[in-house]
Motif scaffolding. Structure first.
Motif, PDB file in Angstrom:
ATOM      1  N   GLU A 108      70.335 -10.969  -5.999  1.00 30.67           N
ATOM      2  CA  GLU A 108      70.414 -12.433  -6.048  1.00 30.67           C
ATOM      3  C   GLU A 108      68.996 -12.986  -6.239  1.00 30.67           C
ATOM      4  OE1 GLU A 108      72.797 -15.650  -6.215  1.00 30.67           O
ATOM      5  OE2 GLU A 108      73.651 -13.781  -5.441  1.00 30.67           O
ATOM      6  N   THR A 109      68.851 -13.941  -7.163  1.00 29.77           N
ATOM      7  CA  THR A 109      67.549 -14.558  -7.415  1.00 29.77           C
ATOM      8  C   THR A 109      67.685 -16.072  -7.482  1.00 29.77           C
ATOM      9  OG1 THR A 109      67.762 -14.485  -9.830  1.00 29.77           O
ATOM     10  CG2 THR A 109      66.708 -12.575  -8.761  1.00 29.77           C
ATOM     11  N   SER A 110      66.546 -16.730  -7.413  1.00 28.40           N
ATOM     12  CA  SER A 110      66.484 -18.177  -7.547  1.00 28.40           C
ATOM     13  C   SER A 110      65.206 -18.499  -8.314  1.00 28.40           C
ATOM     14  CB  SER A 110      66.468 -18.812  -6.161  1.00 28.40           C
ATOM     15  OG  SER A 110      66.392 -20.214  -6.251  1.00 28.40           O
ATOM     16  N   PRO A 111      65.244 -19.527  -9.193  1.00 26.83           N
ATOM     17  CA  PRO A 111      64.075 -19.790 -10.024  1.00 26.83           C
ATOM     18  C   PRO A 111      62.961 -20.554  -9.300  1.00 26.83           C
ATOM     19  CG  PRO A 111      65.805 -21.351 -10.551  1.00 26.83           C
ATOM     20  CD  PRO A 111      66.383 -20.386  -9.552  1.00 26.83           C
ATOM     21  N   HIS A 112      61.745 -20.159  -9.595  1.00 23.99           N
ATOM     22  CA  HIS A 112      60.551 -20.886  -9.175  1.00 23.99           C
ATOM     23  C   HIS A 112      60.055 -21.660 -10.389  1.00 23.99           C
ATOM     24  CE1 HIS A 112      56.302 -21.562  -8.315  1.00 23.99           C
ATOM     25  NE2 HIS A 112      56.642 -21.524  -7.036  1.00 23.99           N
ATOM     26  N   ASN A 113      59.489 -22.849 -10.174  1.00 23.67           N
ATOM     27  CA  ASN A 113      59.044 -23.687 -11.296  1.00 23.67           C
ATOM     28  C   ASN A 113      58.056 -22.999 -12.219  1.00 23.67           C
ATOM     29  OD1 ASN A 113      60.592 -25.820 -10.424  1.00 23.67           O
ATOM     30  ND2 ASN A 113      58.915 -26.865  -9.396  1.00 23.67           N
ATOM     31  N   PHE A 114      57.169 -22.169 -11.672  1.00 23.84           N
ATOM     32  CA  PHE A 114      56.156 -21.508 -12.490  1.00 23.84           C
ATOM     33  C   PHE A 114      56.463 -20.045 -12.756  1.00 23.84           C
ATOM     34  CE2 PHE A 114      53.383 -24.604 -10.034  1.00 23.84           C
ATOM     35  CZ  PHE A 114      53.379 -25.549 -11.044  1.00 23.84           C
ATOM     36  N   PHE A 115      57.062 -19.356 -11.768  1.00 28.09           N
ATOM     37  CA  PHE A 115      57.148 -17.903 -11.809  1.00 28.09           C
ATOM     38  C   PHE A 115      58.528 -17.353 -12.148  1.00 28.09           C
ATOM     39  CE2 PHE A 115      53.803 -19.017  -8.642  1.00 28.09           C
ATOM     40  CZ  PHE A 115      52.736 -18.790  -9.499  1.00 28.09           C
ATOM     41  N   GLY A 116      59.466 -18.229 -12.474  1.00 26.48           N
ATOM     42  CA  GLY A 116      60.779 -17.762 -12.905  1.00 26.48           C
ATOM     43  C   GLY A 116      61.619 -17.235 -11.755  1.00 26.48           C
ATOM     44  N   GLU A 117      62.579 -16.407 -12.096  1.00 27.44           N
ATOM     45  CA  GLU A 117      63.532 -15.874 -11.126  1.00 27.44           C
ATOM     46  C   GLU A 117      62.844 -14.932 -10.141  1.00 27.44           C
ATOM     47  OE1 GLU A 117      66.795 -16.691 -10.778  1.00 27.44           O
ATOM     48  OE2 GLU A 117      66.641 -18.121 -12.432  1.00 27.44           O
ATOM     49  N   LEU A 118      63.026 -15.209  -8.846  1.00 28.26           N
ATOM     50  CA  LEU A 118      62.436 -14.390  -7.800  1.00 28.26           C
ATOM     51  C   LEU A 118      63.502 -13.938  -6.803  1.00 28.26           C
ATOM     52  CD1 LEU A 118      59.213 -16.476  -6.947  1.00 28.26           C
ATOM     53  CD2 LEU A 118      59.401 -14.499  -8.486  1.00 28.26           C
ATOM     54  N   THR A 119      63.316 -12.736  -6.280  1.00 27.49           N
ATOM     55  CA  THR A 119      64.189 -12.192  -5.242  1.00 27.49           C
ATOM     56  C   THR A 119      63.752 -12.725  -3.870  1.00 27.49           C
ATOM     57  OG1 THR A 119      62.746 -10.299  -4.869  1.00 27.49           O
ATOM     58  CG2 THR A 119      64.503 -10.043  -6.545  1.00 27.49           C
ATOM     59  N   SER A 120      64.514 -12.393  -2.845  1.00 24.80           N
ATOM     60  CA  SER A 120      64.199 -12.872  -1.490  1.00 24.80           C
ATOM     61  C   SER A 120      62.802 -12.455  -1.049  1.00 24.80           C
ATOM     62  CB  SER A 120      65.232 -12.368  -0.488  1.00 24.80           C
ATOM     63  OG  SER A 120      65.245 -10.947  -0.423  1.00 24.80           O
ATOM     64  N   LYS A 121      62.467 -11.191  -1.212  1.00 28.29           N
ATOM     65  CA  LYS A 121      61.150 -10.752  -0.732  1.00 28.29           C
ATOM     66  C   LYS A 121      60.030 -11.243  -1.644  1.00 28.29           C
ATOM     67  CE  LYS A 121      62.066  -6.365   0.261  1.00 28.29           C
ATOM     68  NZ  LYS A 121      61.846  -5.014   0.775  1.00 28.29           N
ATOM     69  N   ALA A 122      60.316 -11.479  -2.916  1.00 27.45           N
ATOM     70  CA  ALA A 122      59.309 -12.086  -3.801  1.00 27.45           C
ATOM     71  C   ALA A 122      59.042 -13.525  -3.353  1.00 27.45           C
ATOM     72  CB  ALA A 122      59.760 -12.036  -5.253  1.00 27.45           C
ATOM     73  N   TRP A 123      60.094 -14.243  -2.982  1.00 28.50           N
ATOM     74  CA  TRP A 123      59.916 -15.603  -2.450  1.00 28.50           C
ATOM     75  C   TRP A 123      59.105 -15.560  -1.152  1.00 28.50           C
ATOM     76  CZ3 TRP A 123      60.140 -20.291  -4.264  1.00 28.50           C
ATOM     77  CH2 TRP A 123      60.960 -20.593  -5.353  1.00 28.50           C
ATOM     78  N   PHE A 124      59.416 -14.587  -0.286  1.00 23.87           N
ATOM     79  CA  PHE A 124      58.689 -14.453   0.975  1.00 23.87           C
ATOM     80  C   PHE A 124      57.202 -14.215   0.699  1.00 23.87           C
ATOM     81  CE2 PHE A 124      57.773 -11.746   4.892  1.00 23.87           C
ATOM     82  CZ  PHE A 124      57.729 -12.815   5.756  1.00 23.87           C
ATOM     83  N   LEU A 125      56.904 -13.327  -0.220  1.00 23.30           N
ATOM     84  CA  LEU A 125      55.522 -13.038  -0.564  1.00 23.30           C
ATOM     85  C   LEU A 125      54.858 -14.233  -1.247  1.00 23.30           C
ATOM     86  CD1 LEU A 125      53.438 -10.821  -0.350  1.00 23.30           C
ATOM     87  CD2 LEU A 125      54.234  -9.933  -2.536  1.00 23.30           C
ATOM     88  N   PHE A 126      55.642 -15.036  -1.962  1.00 24.04           N
ATOM     89  CA  PHE A 126      55.095 -16.251  -2.565  1.00 24.04           C
ATOM     90  C   PHE A 126      54.481 -17.164  -1.506  1.00 24.04           C
ATOM     91  CE2 PHE A 126      55.756 -20.763  -3.500  1.00 24.04           C
ATOM     92  CZ  PHE A 126      54.812 -20.904  -4.504  1.00 24.04           C
ATOM     93  N   LEU A 127      55.039 -17.165  -0.299  1.00 29.85           N
ATOM     94  CA  LEU A 127      54.473 -17.991   0.772  1.00 29.85           C
ATOM     95  C   LEU A 127      53.000 -17.651   0.997  1.00 29.85           C
ATOM     96  CD1 LEU A 127      57.360 -18.153   3.367  1.00 29.85           C
ATOM     97  CD2 LEU A 127      56.210 -20.105   2.315  1.00 29.85           C
ATOM     98  N   ARG A 128      52.647 -16.375   0.884  1.00 32.88           N
ATOM     99  CA  ARG A 128      51.245 -15.974   1.051  1.00 32.88           C
ATOM    100  C   ARG A 128      50.387 -16.543  -0.074  1.00 32.88           C
ATOM    101  NH1 ARG A 128      48.599 -10.019   0.548  1.00 32.88           N
ATOM    102  NH2 ARG A 128      46.599 -10.530   1.475  1.00 32.88           N
ATOM    103  N   VAL A 129      50.876 -16.438  -1.301  1.00 36.11           N
ATOM    104  CA  VAL A 129      50.148 -16.983  -2.454  1.00 36.11           C
ATOM    105  C   VAL A 129      49.973 -18.491  -2.272  1.00 36.11           C
ATOM    106  CG1 VAL A 129      50.266 -17.371  -4.957  1.00 36.11           C
ATOM    107  CG2 VAL A 129      50.935 -15.144  -4.000  1.00 36.11           C
ATOM    108  N   HIS A 130      51.049 -19.160  -1.900  1.00 31.52           N
ATOM    109  CA  HIS A 130      51.050 -20.611  -1.723  1.00 31.52           C
ATOM    110  C   HIS A 130      50.103 -21.040  -0.603  1.00 31.52           C
ATOM    111  CE1 HIS A 130      52.864 -24.551  -0.557  1.00 31.52           C
ATOM    112  NE2 HIS A 130      52.871 -24.697  -1.870  1.00 31.52           N
ATOM    113  N   ASP A 131      50.233 -20.401   0.557  1.00 27.82           N
ATOM    114  CA  ASP A 131      49.377 -20.760   1.683  1.00 27.82           C
ATOM    115  C   ASP A 131      47.909 -20.440   1.394  1.00 27.82           C
ATOM    116  OD1 ASP A 131      51.555 -21.711   3.091  1.00 27.82           O
ATOM    117  OD2 ASP A 131      51.452 -20.228   4.696  1.00 27.82           O
ATOM    118  N   THR A 132      47.645 -19.332   0.707  1.00 26.27           N
ATOM    119  CA  THR A 132      46.264 -18.986   0.344  1.00 26.27           C
ATOM    120  C   THR A 132      45.670 -20.049  -0.567  1.00 26.27           C
ATOM    121  OG1 THR A 132      46.657 -16.614   0.594  1.00 26.27           O
ATOM    122  CG2 THR A 132      44.792 -17.264  -0.790  1.00 26.27           C
TER     123      THR A 132
END
Length: 181
Positions: free
Chosen positions: A139-163
């Motif tokens: 299961e995936t969901s789209p990110h505005n910049f990075f396209g379709e991401l899985t649950s753990k990719a979204w979780f890891l995105f939080l690190r990129v975002h917060d950084t």
């Protein structure tokens, strides 16, 4: 993938997307958790001693997020972080992410936002209690910049975002005109 203003170029977006997906596949929740929560803790730590006056100060230059002061950044970290966490949890459990809920942060000062940021961070820190050890990774969901991401990719995105926003907070503090007292 639709690109919105102010984001990375297509090559950078694809590079980050590849990183998020690969790391999300490679590492368990337990291995990802300290990275994401550690970054959030560093962001919170960067706010120590920042007054409401300093939080309200805005650079006066730039557009979009580049023109934000620290209070605006914190509002965004809470709102976007909570939305990302909801997407992470839903996808991990094989469900579609909920629509982004409106927040009531717009008129809050930095000192008023700090309990909200801590609450949001506590939800982040306890995610493992709400997701399966072996999450749904189809299961995936789209990110505005990075396209379709899985649950753990979204979780890891939080690190990129917060950084990104931790660096932004630190840059605001170094700008000419930033109140020092």
């Amino acid at each position: 993938t639709s690109m919105t203003e102010g984001g990375p170029g297509p090559e950078e977006a694809e590079r980050v997307r590849g990183y998020l997906l690969a790391q999300g596949t490679k590492y368990s929740w337990e291995e990802l958790w300290p990275r994401i929560v550690g970054t959030r803790a560093a962001l919170i730590d960067s706010l120590a001693g920042v007054s409401d006056e300093q939080g309200n100060w805005e650079p006066g230059t730039g557009e979009g997020e580049e023109a934000w002061g620290i209070t605006q950044i914190v509002r965004h970290v809470i709102s976007a972080g909570d939305s990302t966490l909801s997407s992470t949890e839903a996808l991990a459990n094989g469900k579609r992410p909920p629509e982004r809920a409106p927040d009531d942060l717009k008129h809050k000062t930095l000192s008023d936002l700090m309990p909200d940021l801590i609450d949001s961070s506590e939800r982040l820190a306890t995610i493992r209690s709400r997701v399966p050890g072996e999450p749904n990774m189809t299961e995936t969901s789209p990110h505005n910049f990075f396209g379709e991401l899985t649950s753990k990719a979204w979780f890891l995105f939080l690190r990129v975002h917060d950084t990104d926003h931790l660096n932004q907070i630190n840059a605001v503090k170094e700008m000419d005109g930033y109140p020092t007292g």
